[in-house]
Design an enzyme around this catalytic site. Structure first.
Site, PDB file in Angstrom:
ATOM      1  N   ARG A  16      25.014  15.268  61.377  1.00 19.00           N
ATOM      2  CA  ARG A  16      25.689  16.055  62.368  1.00 19.00           C
ATOM      3  C   ARG A  16      25.763  17.534  61.597  1.00 19.00           C
ATOM      4  NH1 ARG A  16      30.800  16.632  61.427  1.00 19.00           N
ATOM      5  NH2 ARG A  16      31.487  16.895  63.731  1.00 19.00           N
TER       6      ARG A  16
ATOM      7  N   GLU B 248      27.090  -8.700  44.196  1.00 26.17           N
ATOM      8  CA  GLU B 248      28.026  -7.850  43.195  1.00 26.17           C
ATOM      9  C   GLU B 248      27.650  -6.757  42.870  1.00 26.17           C
ATOM     10  OE1 GLU B 248      29.993 -10.784  44.749  1.00 26.17           O
ATOM     11  OE2 GLU B 248      31.072  -9.579  43.264  1.00 26.17           O
TER      12      GLU B 248
ATOM     13  N   PRO C  46      30.905   1.257  45.084  1.00 26.42           N
ATOM     14  CA  PRO C  46      32.336   1.644  44.936  1.00 26.42           C
ATOM     15  C   PRO C  46      32.664   2.241  43.553  1.00 26.42           C
ATOM     16  CG  PRO C  46      31.956  -0.829  44.910  1.00 26.42           C
ATOM     17  CD  PRO C  46      30.606  -0.203  45.308  1.00 26.42           C
TER      18      PRO C  46
ATOM     19  N   ASP D 185      35.601  21.159  62.074  1.00 30.69           N
ATOM     20  CA  ASP D 185      36.023  19.935  61.899  1.00 30.69           C
ATOM     21  C   ASP D 185      37.230  20.057  60.724  1.00 30.69           C
ATOM     22  OD1 ASP D 185      33.933  18.822  63.512  1.00 30.69           O
ATOM     23  OD2 ASP D 185      32.673  18.678  61.629  1.00 30.69           O
TER      24      ASP D 185
HETATM   25  N1  ADE Z   1      29.523  -0.754  48.626  1.00 24.23           N
HETATM   26  C1  ADE Z   1      30.705  -1.583  48.680  1.00 24.23           C
HETATM   27  N2  ADE Z   1      31.726  -0.889  48.739  1.00 24.23           N
HETATM   28  C2  ADE Z   1      31.464   0.282  48.826  1.00 24.23           C
HETATM   29  C3  ADE Z   1      31.942   1.478  48.835  1.00 24.23           C
HETATM   30  N3  ADE Z   1      33.381   1.765  48.871  1.00 24.23           N
HETATM   31  N4  ADE Z   1      31.186   2.808  48.730  1.00 24.23           N
HETATM   32  C4  ADE Z   1      29.926   2.562  48.751  1.00 24.23           C
HETATM   33  N5  ADE Z   1      29.386   1.620  48.651  1.00 24.23           N
HETATM   34  C5  ADE Z   1      29.912   0.434  48.504  1.00 24.23           C
END
Ligand code: ADE
Length: 238
Positions: free
Chosen positions: A164, A125, A98, A179
């Site tokens: 794809r 984590e 993230p 798309d």
């Molecule tokens: N791992 C946990 N959340 C994530 C996300 N939003 N994007 C990529 N990997 C992740």
């Protein structure tokens, strides 16, 4: 294109990679001889297979304290070192997190040009920062501003979106270009779609679509796509 996925949960990928368009892409290359290699292949590697811990542990508590566990450097590093030489094509290294750059269609289009992606799906984590640093150059990619329990679903989203776009994967080569977000249509949302019957529950399809006037249909679709984009995603126009 070759995909290598390094994960603690390879079983999460099996159904997704075997089903539907992804499964067909990896087993029945549409435009090559029946006995030739598929244009696409997926290879799953369990990071736990590389632990040297006698209890098979791959994670430890974070230095400095705090909740959760951190994936250790050694099993991740050894897994990458073992997998990369399995194919002569150079691998672009990716870690799903993230904290990464947010995936969008232009990044997907760029990744689809590469011969090989090696994707690390982190868990817990996070991954010890030192192994990410040592694996440079590596792309840290997020699929959106929310937190999943691990990188597996994010890796599957990336693989699906890239696969794809590989020529021949979709039945009709044209369909990826139209798309939502495709750079070919200027990065805007797609127009609405309708099919039979002409009237359903008293709701008729827009008249122009059954007019047979292709120029008028194109103009209507473009106008609808722009109106939707202005209404729902003005950020795409700025
Ligand atoms: N791992 C946990 N959340 C994530 C996300 N939003 N994007 C990529 N990997 C992740």
């Amino acid at each position: 294109m070759r995909f290598d996925v390094l994960t603690l949960f390879p079983e999460m990928f099996e159904g997704v990679l075997a089903a539907s368009i992804l499964g067909r892409a990896a087993t029945h290359p549409a435009d090559s001889a029946p006995d030739s290699a598929p244009r696409l292949s997926y290879h799953l590697t369990n990071i736990r297979d590389f632990t040297v811990d006698k209890h098979q542990k791959v994670d430890q508590r974070p230095f400095g304290g705090g909740p959760g566990m951190v994936l250790q450097c050694q099993p991740v590093w050894d897994a990458v070192q073992s997998v990369e030489p399995l194919d002569a094509r150079p691998a672009t290294r990716i870690v799903m997190t993230p904290q990464g750059r947010r995936l969008d269609q232009s990044m997907v289009e760029e990744l689809a040009q590469l011969p090989r992606l090696l994707i690390i799906a982190g868990r817990y984590e996070g991954i010890d920062e030192r192994v990410v640093e040592r694996l440079a150059p590596i792309r840290e990619i997020s699929i959106g501003d929310y937190v999943l329990t691990g990188g597996e679903l994010a890796a599957m989203v990336l693989i699906d979106a890239v696969t794809r776009l590989i020529p021949g994967v979709l039945g009709d080569d044209e369909s990826a270009g139209a798309d939502s977000f495709a750079s070919e249509i200027g990065g805007v949302l797609d127009h609405p779609h309708y099919t039979r019957p002409r009237v359903w529950e008293g709701m008729a399809v827009p008249e122009v679509l059954i007019s047979g006037d292709h120029a008028a249909i194109e103009a209507w679709r473009r106008q609808q796509a722009m109106a939707r984009t202005r209404d729902r995603r003005p950020d795409l126009l700025s």
